[in-house]
Design a protein around this motif. Sequence first.
Motif, PDB file in Angstrom:
ATOM      1  N   ASP A 107      24.742 -68.544  38.897  1.00  0.00           N
ATOM      2  CA  ASP A 107      23.962 -68.725  37.673  1.00  0.00           C
ATOM      3  C   ASP A 107      23.488 -70.152  37.433  1.00  0.00           C
ATOM      4  OD1 ASP A 107      24.267 -66.016  37.058  1.00  0.00           O
ATOM      5  OD2 ASP A 107      26.174 -66.369  36.017  1.00  0.00           O
ATOM      6  N   ILE A 108      23.773 -71.077  38.362  1.00  0.00           N
ATOM      7  CA  ILE A 108      23.238 -72.426  38.216  1.00  0.00           C
ATOM      8  C   ILE A 108      22.337 -72.721  39.416  1.00  0.00           C
ATOM      9  CG2 ILE A 108      25.235 -73.221  36.889  1.00  0.00           C
ATOM     10  CD1 ILE A 108      26.162 -74.739  39.387  1.00  0.00           C
ATOM     11  N   PRO A 109      21.415 -73.673  39.266  1.00  0.00           N
ATOM     12  CA  PRO A 109      20.514 -73.982  40.391  1.00  0.00           C
ATOM     13  C   PRO A 109      21.284 -74.548  41.586  1.00  0.00           C
ATOM     14  CG  PRO A 109      19.694 -74.920  38.330  1.00  0.00           C
ATOM     15  CD  PRO A 109      21.098 -74.462  38.067  1.00  0.00           C
ATOM     16  N   VAL A 110      20.974 -74.019  42.770  1.00  0.00           N
ATOM     17  CA  VAL A 110      21.541 -74.531  44.014  1.00  0.00           C
ATOM     18  C   VAL A 110      20.390 -74.854  44.955  1.00  0.00           C
ATOM     19  CG1 VAL A 110      23.020 -74.103  46.009  1.00  0.00           C
ATOM     20  CG2 VAL A 110      23.629 -73.142  43.772  1.00  0.00           C
ATOM     21  N   HIS A 111      20.254 -76.125  45.323  1.00  0.00           N
ATOM     22  CA  HIS A 111      19.231 -76.556  46.264  1.00  0.00           C
ATOM     23  C   HIS A 111      19.886 -76.671  47.643  1.00  0.00           C
ATOM     24  CE1 HIS A 111      15.986 -78.154  43.410  1.00  0.00           C
ATOM     25  NE2 HIS A 111      16.899 -77.561  42.650  1.00  0.00           N
ATOM     26  N   VAL A 112      19.473 -75.809  48.574  1.00  0.00           N
ATOM     27  CA  VAL A 112      20.041 -75.814  49.919  1.00  0.00           C
ATOM     28  C   VAL A 112      19.176 -76.700  50.813  1.00  0.00           C
ATOM     29  CG1 VAL A 112      20.683 -74.431  51.915  1.00  0.00           C
ATOM     30  CG2 VAL A 112      21.028 -73.529  49.600  1.00  0.00           C
ATOM     31  N   VAL A 113      19.798 -77.690  51.436  1.00  0.00           N
ATOM     32  CA  VAL A 113      19.092 -78.646  52.290  1.00  0.00           C
ATOM     33  C   VAL A 113      19.400 -78.344  53.751  1.00  0.00           C
ATOM     34  CG1 VAL A 113      18.817 -81.073  52.931  1.00  0.00           C
ATOM     35  CG2 VAL A 113      19.129 -80.434  50.521  1.00  0.00           C
ATOM     36  N   ASP A 114      18.377 -78.002  54.509  1.00  0.00           N
ATOM     37  CA  ASP A 114      18.490 -77.849  55.954  1.00  0.00           C
ATOM     38  C   ASP A 114      18.211 -79.217  56.564  1.00  0.00           C
ATOM     39  OD1 ASP A 114      18.321 -77.271  58.646  1.00  0.00           O
ATOM     40  OD2 ASP A 114      16.748 -75.757  58.456  1.00  0.00           O
ATOM     41  N   THR A 115      19.262 -79.896  57.020  1.00  0.00           N
ATOM     42  CA  THR A 115      19.079 -81.262  57.512  1.00  0.00           C
ATOM     43  C   THR A 115      18.353 -81.326  58.852  1.00  0.00           C
ATOM     44  OG1 THR A 115      21.195 -81.290  58.703  1.00  0.00           O
ATOM     45  CG2 THR A 115      21.212 -82.022  56.381  1.00  0.00           C
ATOM     46  N   LEU A 116      18.324 -80.205  59.578  1.00  0.00           N
ATOM     47  CA  LEU A 116      17.829 -80.219  60.961  1.00  0.00           C
ATOM     48  C   LEU A 116      18.590 -81.254  61.794  1.00  0.00           C
ATOM     49  CD1 LEU A 116      13.967 -79.747  60.488  1.00  0.00           C
ATOM     50  CD2 LEU A 116      15.653 -78.028  61.178  1.00  0.00           C
ATOM     51  N   GLN A 117      19.876 -81.441  61.444  1.00  0.00           N
ATOM     52  CA  GLN A 117      20.731 -82.383  62.148  1.00  0.00           C
ATOM     53  C   GLN A 117      22.082 -81.740  62.411  1.00  0.00           C
ATOM     54  OE1 GLN A 117      20.076 -85.091  63.558  1.00  0.00           O
ATOM     55  NE2 GLN A 117      18.303 -86.032  62.566  1.00  0.00           N
ATOM     56  N   VAL A 118      22.938 -82.460  63.115  1.00  0.00           N
ATOM     57  CA  VAL A 118      24.290 -81.971  63.388  1.00  0.00           C
ATOM     58  C   VAL A 118      25.289 -83.102  63.199  1.00  0.00           C
ATOM     59  CG1 VAL A 118      23.452 -80.275  65.061  1.00  0.00           C
ATOM     60  CG2 VAL A 118      24.226 -82.511  65.867  1.00  0.00           C
TER      61      VAL A 118
END
Length: 280
Positions: A107-118
């Motif tokens: 119920d809260i905003p979640v911004h998912v970041v795909d870093t394209l890194q490891v």
Amino acid sequence: MTVAVVTDSTASLDADDAAREGISVVPTTVIIGARVYTEGVDVTSQMIADALTQNVPVSTSRPSPETFQAVYRALASTGVDAIVSVHISSKVSGTVDAARLAADRVDIPVHVVDTLQVGLATGFAAGQAARASAAGATVEEVAAAALESARSSRVLLYVDTLEYLRRGGRIGRAAALIGSALAVKPILTIDDGEVTPLEKVRTSSKALARLVALGVEAARSHPDGYDIGILHLASETVATSVAESLAQELDRPAIAIDEVGADIGAHVGPGMIAVTVSAR
């Protein structure tokens, strides 16, 4: 606004560092033989190295959407207003997909970041996000800080053999080296989220010297400051030598060395040395 930062255990963050920065770490699953382990709880990198050396099957699994959902809900219950969830490249893992599924269920905003890194490049991105949050940034600014760090990162990877990357399906564009790899010691990098050949060197000693030179070049490309760290699997003596050479060249008192997390270790194999540099 209070913004929480989440990452996954492939970020190879030291537990004390993660706690100090207020970063929640979601563990991946590691399977050795027929036994299932949780990274950061009951499996070590040395266990992975031993299993690989003994030809015991090793595989890994992303965190489930339900695991992410539980972490997000627990953070929401503490009163945070939003979450930035910073993760390993979607081109080598399904972790980002699981996080996005979970984000739609809370119920809260979640911004998912795909870093394209490891590895540490993901960890450094999470650290930058945490520092932006601590400075009072908005959720959009926190996510942007993570992305900016990830895009600035240079991952330099030495492996004794490409076989473990091939077995795990994480070999990416480095597959082009299969067949010639016995004659060379490749230095790899992460480009657009995939493992990619950078240079081919004839001997281990020359490859490690080149790793140092490339690390120095990457660090000096960030005159305003940088994070740097070294990860290894079952190769502490070599990692220490690389760290000492880098520290001398960069006029630093020391450079942090850690064993790589069990999940990534399962795919790179014993003898791996990685140098990661990210802009601060």
